[in-house]
Each structure stands twice: as structure tokens, then as C-alpha cells.
Design a protein around this motif. Sequence first.
Motif, PDB file in Angstrom:
ATOM      1  N   MET A 105       0.842  -1.202   0.000  1.00 52.98           N
ATOM      2  CA  MET A 105       0.000   0.000   0.000  1.00 52.98           C
ATOM      3  C   MET A 105       0.876   1.250   0.000  1.00 52.98           C
ATOM      4  N   ALA A 106       0.511   2.213  -0.849  1.00 56.55           N
ATOM      5  CA  ALA A 106       1.249   3.470  -0.895  1.00 56.55           C
ATOM      6  C   ALA A 106       1.063   4.219   0.420  1.00 56.55           C
ATOM      7  N   GLN A 107       2.057   5.037   0.734  1.00 57.81           N
ATOM      8  CA  GLN A 107       1.994   5.790   1.983  1.00 57.81           C
ATOM      9  C   GLN A 107       2.052   7.284   1.708  1.00 57.81           C
ATOM     10  N   ALA A 108       1.451   8.042   2.617  1.00 57.19           N
ATOM     11  CA  ALA A 108       1.455   9.502   2.510  1.00 57.19           C
ATOM     12  C   ALA A 108       2.335  10.083   3.604  1.00 57.19           C
ATOM     13  N   ILE A 109       3.222  10.978   3.206  1.00 57.57           N
ATOM     14  CA  ILE A 109       4.148  11.623   4.144  1.00 57.57           C
ATOM     15  C   ILE A 109       3.712  13.073   4.315  1.00 57.57           C
ATOM     16  N   SER A 110       3.424  13.470   5.532  1.00 56.22           N
ATOM     17  CA  SER A 110       2.980  14.851   5.750  1.00 56.22           C
ATOM     18  C   SER A 110       4.187  15.766   5.952  1.00 56.22           C
ATOM     19  N   TYR A 111       4.072  16.940   5.340  1.00 57.51           N
ATOM     20  CA  TYR A 111       5.120  17.955   5.523  1.00 57.51           C
ATOM     21  C   TYR A 111       4.434  19.300   5.744  1.00 57.51           C
ATOM     22  N   ILE A 112       4.729  19.913   6.877  1.00 56.47           N
ATOM     23  CA  ILE A 112       4.143  21.201   7.246  1.00 56.47           C
ATOM     24  C   ILE A 112       5.261  22.219   7.417  1.00 56.47           C
TER      25      ILE A 112
ATOM     26  N   GLY B  57      -0.924  29.909  16.064  1.00 56.08           N
ATOM     27  CA  GLY B  57      -2.121  30.292  15.345  1.00 56.08           C
ATOM     28  C   GLY B  57      -2.735  29.135  14.594  1.00 56.08           C
ATOM     29  N   SER B  58      -3.311  29.474  13.416  1.00 54.18           N
ATOM     30  CA  SER B  58      -4.103  28.484  12.680  1.00 54.18           C
ATOM     31  C   SER B  58      -3.307  27.740  11.623  1.00 54.18           C
ATOM     32  N   SER B  59      -2.070  28.147  11.338  1.00 53.40           N
ATOM     33  CA  SER B  59      -1.336  27.569  10.214  1.00 53.40           C
ATOM     34  C   SER B  59      -1.155  26.056  10.363  1.00 53.40           C
ATOM     35  N   THR B  60      -0.666  25.616  11.510  1.00 55.36           N
ATOM     36  CA  THR B  60      -0.442  24.184  11.721  1.00 55.36           C
ATOM     37  C   THR B  60      -1.767  23.420  11.707  1.00 55.36           C
ATOM     38  N   ASP B  61      -2.760  23.952  12.420  1.00 50.67           N
ATOM     39  CA  ASP B  61      -4.061  23.277  12.470  1.00 50.67           C
ATOM     40  C   ASP B  61      -4.675  23.147  11.090  1.00 50.67           C
ATOM     41  N   ARG B  62      -4.591  24.239  10.321  1.00 51.14           N
ATOM     42  CA  ARG B  62      -5.174  24.219   8.978  1.00 51.14           C
ATOM     43  C   ARG B  62      -4.509  23.164   8.098  1.00 51.14           C
ATOM     44  N   GLN B  63      -3.177  23.147   8.108  1.00 53.46           N
ATOM     45  CA  GLN B  63      -2.459  22.182   7.274  1.00 53.46           C
ATOM     46  C   GLN B  63      -2.716  20.755   7.738  1.00 53.46           C
ATOM     47  N   SER B  64      -2.827  20.559   9.053  1.00 55.07           N
ATOM     48  CA  SER B  64      -3.098  19.210   9.577  1.00 55.07           C
ATOM     49  C   SER B  64      -4.490  18.724   9.163  1.00 55.07           C
ATOM     50  N   ARG B  65      -5.485  19.630   9.227  1.00 50.79           N
ATOM     51  CA  ARG B  65      -6.842  19.236   8.814  1.00 50.79           C
ATOM     52  C   ARG B  65      -6.898  18.868   7.334  1.00 50.79           C
ATOM     53  N   MET B  66      -6.188  19.602   6.505  1.00 49.32           N
ATOM     54  CA  MET B  66      -6.186  19.318   5.067  1.00 49.32           C
ATOM     55  C   MET B  66      -5.572  17.948   4.780  1.00 49.32           C
ATOM     56  N   ILE B  67      -4.530  17.597   5.532  1.00 47.91           N
ATOM     57  CA  ILE B  67      -3.900  16.281   5.370  1.00 47.91           C
ATOM     58  C   ILE B  67      -4.882  15.186   5.767  1.00 47.91           C
ATOM     59  N   ALA B  68      -5.594  15.386   6.885  1.00 51.02           N
ATOM     60  CA  ALA B  68      -6.563  14.388   7.356  1.00 51.02           C
ATOM     61  C   ALA B  68      -7.698  14.200   6.348  1.00 51.02           C
ATOM     62  N   ASP B  69      -8.176  15.313   5.777  1.00 42.45           N
ATOM     63  CA  ASP B  69      -9.254  15.228   4.787  1.00 42.45           C
ATOM     64  C   ASP B  69      -8.798  14.464   3.545  1.00 42.45           C
ATOM     65  N   TRP B  70      -7.574  14.696   3.105  1.00 41.49           N
ATOM     66  CA  TRP B  70      -7.067  14.005   1.905  1.00 41.49           C
ATOM     67  C   TRP B  70      -6.988  12.501   2.157  1.00 41.49           C
ATOM     68  N   LEU B  71      -6.528  12.128   3.357  1.00 40.29           N
ATOM     69  CA  LEU B  71      -6.401  10.697   3.669  1.00 40.29           C
ATOM     70  C   LEU B  71      -7.774  10.024   3.700  1.00 40.29           C
ATOM     71  N   LYS B  72      -8.800  10.737   4.193  1.00 38.80           N
ATOM     72  CA  LYS B  72     -10.144  10.167   4.192  1.00 38.80           C
ATOM     73  C   LYS B  72     -10.635   9.922   2.772  1.00 38.80           C
ATOM     74  N   ALA B  73     -10.263  10.823   1.857  1.00 40.85           N
ATOM     75  CA  ALA B  73     -10.706  10.701   0.463  1.00 40.85           C
ATOM     76  C   ALA B  73      -9.878   9.673  -0.312  1.00 40.85           C
ATOM     77  N   HIS B  74      -8.795   9.198   0.265  1.00 42.19           N
ATOM     78  CA  HIS B  74      -7.931   8.218  -0.414  1.00 42.19           C
ATOM     79  C   HIS B  74      -7.658   7.054   0.543  1.00 42.19           C
ATOM     80  N   PRO B  75      -8.623   6.201   0.773  1.00 40.76           N
ATOM     81  CA  PRO B  75      -8.478   5.085   1.724  1.00 40.76           C
ATOM     82  C   PRO B  75      -7.444   4.050   1.308  1.00 40.76           C
ATOM     83  N   ASP B  76      -7.037   4.076   0.030  1.00 34.03           N
ATOM     84  CA  ASP B  76      -6.026   3.132  -0.433  1.00 34.03           C
ATOM     85  C   ASP B  76      -4.609   3.591  -0.100  1.00 34.03           C
ATOM     86  N   VAL B  77      -4.504   4.745   0.562  1.00 27.28           N
ATOM     87  CA  VAL B  77      -3.188   5.283   0.974  1.00 27.28           C
ATOM     88  C   VAL B  77      -3.168   5.394   2.495  1.00 27.28           C
ATOM     89  N   SER B  78      -2.129   4.861   3.116  1.00 24.16           N
ATOM     90  CA  SER B  78      -2.000   4.936   4.581  1.00 24.16           C
ATOM     91  C   SER B  78      -1.025   6.047   4.973  1.00 24.16           C
TER      92      SER B  78
END
Length: 543
Positions: A1-8, A18-39
Motif C-alpha cells: 500500500m502506498a503511503q502519505a508523508i505529511s510535511y508542514i 495560530g491556525s497555520s499548523t491546524d489548517r495544514q493538519s486538517r487538510m492532510i486528514a481530509d485528503w487521507l479520508k478521500a484516499h483510503p487506499d493510501v495509509s
Amino acid sequence: MAQAISYIRFSSALQRGGSSTDRQSRMIADWLKAHPDVSLSPISASDEGRSGFSGAHLQHGLGQILAAIEDGKIATGDFILIEAMDRLGRLPPLEMLSLLQRIVGAGVNVVTLEDSQTYSKESLNEKIGDLFILVGKISQAHEYSKNLSRRMKAAYESKRQKAKDGETIKRYTPFWLTSDGKIIEEWKEGIERVVEYYLKGWGPRNIVIELVSKNLIPENTTTQSVRKWLRSKALVGSWDNNGDEIENVVDAVIDRETFYRVQTEIKRREVDHSPRSTFKLSGLIKCKECGSSYYITKKMVKGYPQHSAKCLGREKKGADFCSNQKQLPYVVLLHALESYLPEQLSQLAYDSSLDEELNKISALKSERTAIDDQLNVLLDMLLSMPDQSNLKAKFEQLSASKDEIETKIANLEVSLVDRGASVSINSVVMNANMSIDEILSDDTATRETLKKTNWRIIAFDSKFSVNVGSAGNVDYEIVKRRAKFNALYVTRTVPEHEVFNESTDEYDVIEAETEWLAFVSGELVATAQSEDKVENILGEKNA
């Protein structure tokens, strides 16, 4: 299975809370939900507060990702998730394309979450339009950062020039100052106490606890905050200005002599690796064999705490490093200290006028060290920019200041020698503005005063010695425990020595003497010339 590496990444440290880290973290989580074939990969990285324009991130978080790609830990088909392409960097276009090539050329995909675009070796080769759009984004990001950098440098230079011209400027200031550099009366006493307590030997942690409890400093103060304040040139009214100090920019809290005494004390503590200073004798007991400090331990015996001192070198490095394994009862060590402490401190005290001049020498030497640091920075700048006349002028100005300081030091030292004083005396031996009685009543002041001298208890096995001045070293030995009286027997031997007799104007010889001491429940209960006499005293007390 392909893997996703987060970089902030974000460039300003102010964005951390502030919101920069939270915003980037939420976007990563949303992408992973939309791509269940990637861990989600255990490999991740962030560059918080690091510039993508200067390339600082390449030496840290992003650099670690690139190394993982080269090592094969991030494999072909994996995804690197970033908010936008400018999170990968704001380098010049050719450098950015080269950076991107290092990633996609290894078969690793780059996903920009902001616009849901996936960049791969195949897509960039096949979709030329996407490549052109990407180059446009890269160029735009770089140009924005370049213009921002230019505007910030211009604004900083304008602010610096205004400060040099004596104009009031607004800038980030510590808690006791307004943004205009005026002292806030509510906090004035607090910062003064911080300096006062530090020079008395208090540590940052105890300063925070004491002053926060009295509402003299902000409630969210940390020990790191205290350390930062103590180094701040704002204490003397200056703006450090990256080593190019500008004086009289804000209201001063202390004078320069006090400031440089603080800097001297900071440096002294940096090289003092004594055990944690909880006890009066912490850092004052040294192993005769390995030179390590003793540390103090506590254990409960029949519901009562008993403290002992052990060699830290033996404890940490074992018997091969030091054979000194005996514990010494803390109560006996403390008795030895307190028996001779007033005399010891009296010998350390000296004429108050000498104290004032020695403090001046110490402050001047610390100021000279600070100027040397500034000269080294300017010298490096001059080597890379030799035509900068302002740098040359500043270098010459600092060199002249250093010469002036060295002349003052030499004159003061000559003056002390002429008066019969030794210039080798440490100017911080005695705590400023504290009498001997005040030092004796304050365990922290006592400990820190003695630590600044060569006075130490030297111990090995069941024996230790204490230097008491004219009598030399007084030797103690833990002889035995007497179960009958629940007593600890100790001998104290004072060597033969001479004492000046003012009435005869001659030295009298005092013969060597050994006394027996008996401690019960942590207290000295008997003193006699022999063990038998101590036994008799204890027998009478227990009759």
C-alpha cells in the motif's frame, strides 16, 4: 500500500500558536479520508518558523524527507502532502524545479492540498500546460518573498536609523516595557527583584515561583523567560540590534555595572556542573579521589527522613571510575560547615571600597567580552563586504571602546595593588548589599557565596576535611554507630597551628586536638575528649 508523508512548514514563529499548523493538519486528514487506499506513513516532517525563501528548511525537516527518499525509506508511488507549492519552498524558479525533480524523479508524488493537484514525473512530462502553470506559481511565490524581504529590510533599517537618531520607535519589548519603551510601573519592582534574586544565588525556577506567587511578574512566566530577560540589553535601556547595540532606546531598569555582573554570574553558572541546588551543601562537597561533586539522597527510617551524601562520579560511572562508595551523614557535614561558617565568611569579607572597585573590574571585563563578540561579528561581515564604510566605522568605534575599557581595568588593578589588595580576588565572592549575618540567615546565599570561592568539603570513604583558615584542615571521621544509645560517633581532629596573640604581638602554638562527637536523631548531643567520656555523657542522659 502506498503511503502519505505529511510535511508542514511556515516561516514565522508567530504562526506556531495560530491556525497555520491546524489548517495544514486538517487538510492532510481530509485528503487521507478521500484516499483510503493510501495509509499515513510514520515518516513526517515539519519546519515551523523556518524560511522557504532562504532555504533554511533544506537543512531540517524537508532535508530529512529528501534524505529518506534517497535512502529508499520513502518509496516509488508514495505521496508527499503539502498545503501548497510554496510550502515546499520559495526559492528561485530554477532551484525550485531542481528540488521538485529530486522528488518526482524518484517516483514520489507531490500533492498540493490547496487545489487537489498531484504532481508526478509522468504528469509533468505529459501535461506541458501543468508544468507552465507550476512554473508561474513558483515564480510568483519567489517574487512575493523577495519583495517582502526587501520591504522588511528597508523598514528595519529605517527603524534602526530612527533609534540611532534618538527618536522613539515601536518594537517588541519585554513585559516591563510598553511598545514605546516606557517602564510599566506595575512590573518595575518585579524585574528589579528578578535581577536582585539572581545575584543573590537564586535559580530561575525559584525566582518564578516566588515572584509569580506575589504577582510581581506575569503568571505565564517560564524559567526560559527569566534567562532571556537576564541577558536582555533592554535592562540597561539598549536595543541589541543584532550585536550593533543602540543605547538609550528604552527606559533602563539597572545600571551597566549591575548588568555585566549578571552576565558574569550567568557564565559562572554555565560552567558549574554541581548537583541540583536543593540543599545548603549542594555543590560544596567534592570527592577526593575523582573530583566529582557529592549529591544528597533521602530515605525514611522509622518514619523520619535521613539524608546522606554520595559521590556522583561513583554513582554515574561505577567502581572502575571511582572506588569511593561510602555515604556520609548529611547532618554531620552540615554541622562541620556551620561550626566554622562565620569565621570562614569573615575571612572572605574585605573593605567595602575594595568590594566596589573589584565589582567595577568584573563588570568592565564582562563588557570587554561583549565587545569582543561584537568585533568578531563585524570582522566576519567586513571580510565579505570590505567596502562597507559604516561597518568600518563601527569596528573602529568598538575597538576604541575596548581600548578605553582595558585602560580603566589596568588603572583599577594598579590602584588595588598599591593599596595591598590582590587583584585575583573574585569580585563576586561576597553577595552585593548583603552583610555576613544576612548571608548566614539565607541558605541559598550561603551556598552560592561559598561556591564562588575555592572553599569545599573534601571527602573520601568515611572521612572528610574542612578548611577553616588559620588552623588549616579540620579532619572528621565517621567512626561507628552505637546501637545502645542510637548514636552516631564522629571524631574531629584540629591540627597543630599558630594563632596571633595581639597582647604579646607574637604567634602562639595551639597543639593538635581530637574530640569525640555524638549525634542522636540528627542533633549533636555530646562532645568530649574521648570515647569513654562520650559514653558516660550519653549514659547519664539516658539514665
